[in-house]
Design a protein around this motif. Structure first.
Motif, PDB file in Angstrom:
ATOM      1  N   THR A 231      52.158  33.906  27.628  1.00 44.46           N
ATOM      2  CA  THR A 231      51.600  34.416  28.569  1.00 44.46           C
ATOM      3  C   THR A 231      50.494  34.789  27.545  1.00 44.46           C
ATOM      4  O   THR A 231      50.437  35.067  26.155  1.00 44.46           O
ATOM      5  CB  THR A 231      51.762  35.917  28.416  1.00 44.46           C
ATOM      6  N   TYR A 232      49.255  35.365  27.945  1.00 42.87           N
ATOM      7  CA  TYR A 232      48.260  35.803  26.616  1.00 42.87           C
ATOM      8  C   TYR A 232      47.621  37.319  27.863  1.00 42.87           C
ATOM      9  O   TYR A 232      47.078  37.390  28.889  1.00 42.87           O
ATOM     10  CB  TYR A 232      47.211  34.999  26.773  1.00 42.87           C
ATOM     11  N   ALA A 233      46.769  37.491  27.113  1.00 39.53           N
ATOM     12  CA  ALA A 233      46.125  39.019  27.835  1.00 39.53           C
ATOM     13  C   ALA A 233      44.669  39.681  26.823  1.00 39.53           C
ATOM     14  O   ALA A 233      44.546  39.356  25.883  1.00 39.53           O
ATOM     15  CB  ALA A 233      46.967  40.231  27.978  1.00 39.53           C
ATOM     16  N   TRP A 235      41.857  42.693  26.448  1.00 41.27           N
ATOM     17  CA  TRP A 235      41.681  43.996  26.888  1.00 41.27           C
ATOM     18  C   TRP A 235      40.204  44.303  26.045  1.00 41.27           C
ATOM     19  O   TRP A 235      39.820  44.369  25.399  1.00 41.27           O
ATOM     20  CB  TRP A 235      42.885  44.305  25.861  1.00 41.27           C
ATOM     21  N   ARG A 240      42.174  45.516  31.622  1.00 46.01           N
ATOM     22  CA  ARG A 240      42.838  44.579  30.883  1.00 46.01           C
ATOM     23  C   ARG A 240      43.433  43.578  31.923  1.00 46.01           C
ATOM     24  O   ARG A 240      43.810  43.905  32.773  1.00 46.01           O
ATOM     25  CB  ARG A 240      44.165  45.080  30.011  1.00 46.01           C
ATOM     26  N   SER A 242      45.482  40.645  32.813  1.00 46.53           N
ATOM     27  CA  SER A 242      47.460  39.406  31.749  1.00 46.53           C
ATOM     28  C   SER A 242      47.415  38.264  32.295  1.00 46.53           C
ATOM     29  O   SER A 242      47.471  38.322  33.825  1.00 46.53           O
ATOM     30  CB  SER A 242      48.333  40.328  31.392  1.00 46.53           C
ATOM     31  N   ARG A 244      50.182  35.343  33.426  1.00 43.63           N
ATOM     32  CA  ARG A 244      51.757  35.650  32.972  1.00 43.63           C
ATOM     33  C   ARG A 244      52.911  34.819  32.495  1.00 43.63           C
ATOM     34  O   ARG A 244      52.905  34.030  31.824  1.00 43.63           O
ATOM     35  CB  ARG A 244      52.081  36.403  34.127  1.00 43.63           C
ATOM     36  N   ARG A 258      47.339  39.992  36.377  1.00 39.29           N
ATOM     37  CA  ARG A 258      47.744  41.559  36.650  1.00 39.29           C
ATOM     38  C   ARG A 258      46.087  41.553  36.042  1.00 39.29           C
ATOM     39  O   ARG A 258      46.386  41.434  34.646  1.00 39.29           O
ATOM     40  CB  ARG A 258      48.890  41.921  35.862  1.00 39.29           C
TER      41      ARG A 258
END
Length: 335
Positions: A231-233, A235, A240, A242, A244, A258
């Motif tokens: 995963t990465y996100a 912000w 934010r 993300s 999955r 998300r």
């Protein structure tokens, strides 16, 4: 095309795509175990040979795919290039930065396509995320990424230092490469830690903190001793986002992104894609035209340079023979 090695990824994911591709004639697969090569070749309708050099020297092969352990990538990629073959190397390009530079220089001199097989880059979900950034994230403040898997088979090359084993080169390179999609310029390694297994001498887990020229930071984690995570996100000041299943989404999966903003959480389902086919197709097209995006190798160089800096900066823990790397106390000469 020819395939040098019968690794699981080659047999399970790559060779089925190459065998079915309408612009590829899969000619041969090589293994040091000739019987295995012949068994694999029979499955995909190609010749099985018991010697890598024999495959590299064949006149009826224009390009090769190399899924060998990282410690063997440089030798066989270099031999293939010098034999006039385009080369697709499983990530990482090599286990040492200077070796990667030599491969790039050789490919450039000979006018051949050299590509590093980061298949996740060929999934459209990342372009979709980039298109969301202004609206959903705003000004980027930080990036986080994780790729980890449960313990592997004890006899895996990933636990053998001489073959380029270790979590950094196997799974850590994914979040490092992803961070470069969103951070800008040459990234500074602010800190890194690699946990070394005393029995095998390879790193089995690690964390890295990066920063770009804007002050945007990236916190990355990876390893061989975790529950699965990919995963990465991103912000920022507006929200934010993300991802999955960032690195190994199944071809039938519709990825879910998300988006979290203040009191509103939204999930967007994106179209399913076969990133394996997309990656192979990109290489094939580049090799046929001796050009295209894969001919520009700056991304390969930046990746190898960053991995080298992480390795040099990392504090090694877990093995009493290991000390923090010399780069903590001396200029590496690479910055």
């Amino acid at each position: 095309m020819g395939v040098i090695g019968t690794a699981n990824i080659a047999v399970r994911r790559i060779m089925p795509v190459l065998a079915a591709h309408d612009r590829v004639d899969l000619v041969a697969v090589a293994s040091r175990d000739k019987a295995r090569a012949e068994r694999v070749g029979a499955v995909f309708g190609c010749r099985g040979v018991g010697d890598y050099a024999e495959l590299v020297e064949r006149d009826d092969i224009d390009a090769v795919y190399i899924p060998l352990p990282p410690g063997m990538h440089h030798e066989w990629a270099l031999r293939a290039l010098r034999s006039g073959k385009h080369v697709l190397v499983e990530k990482p390009m090599s286990d040492v930065y200077e070796k990667t530079l030599e491969l790039m220089s050789t490919a450039s001199e000979l006018g051949l396509v050299l590509a590093e097989n980061f298949m996740f880059l060929h999934h459209p979900q990342h372009a979709a995320v980039r298109a969301m950034l202004d609206e959903a994230v705003g000004e980027l403040r930080s990036f986080s990424g994780s790729f980890a898997v449960p313990p592997l088979a004890p006899d895996s090359f990933r636990y053998q230092p001489a073959l380029g084993g270790g979590a950094l080169l196997d799974v850590g390179v994914y979040p490092l490469r992803a961070a470069q999609l969103y951070l800008t310029g040459e990234l500074d390694v602010l800190g890194a830690c690699l946990r070394v297994d005393e029995a095998t001498g390879v790193d089995v887990a690690g964390s890295v903190l990066l920063s770009d020229d804007r002050g945007v930071t990236a916190q990355l984690d990876f390893g061989f001793e975790h529950s699965y995570r990919s995963t990465y996100a991103l912000w920022g000041n507006r929200g934010r986002v993300s991802v999955r299943r960032a690195f190994t989404p199944p071809e039938e999966l519709k990825p879910v992104v998300r988006i979290e903003q203040q009191d509103v959480v939204t999930e967007r389902s994106l179209p399913a894609h076969n990133q394996v086919f997309n990656a192979m197709d990109a290489f094939v097209r580049a090799a046929l035209t001796r050009g295209g995006p894969l001919a520009g190798m700056s991304a390969i160089s930046r990746q190898a340079f960053l991995v080298d800096r992480v390795r040099r900066a990392a504090r090694l823990v877990g093995d009493p023979k290991c000390r923090p790397h010399e780069a903590l106390a001396a200029d590496t000469g690479l910055s």
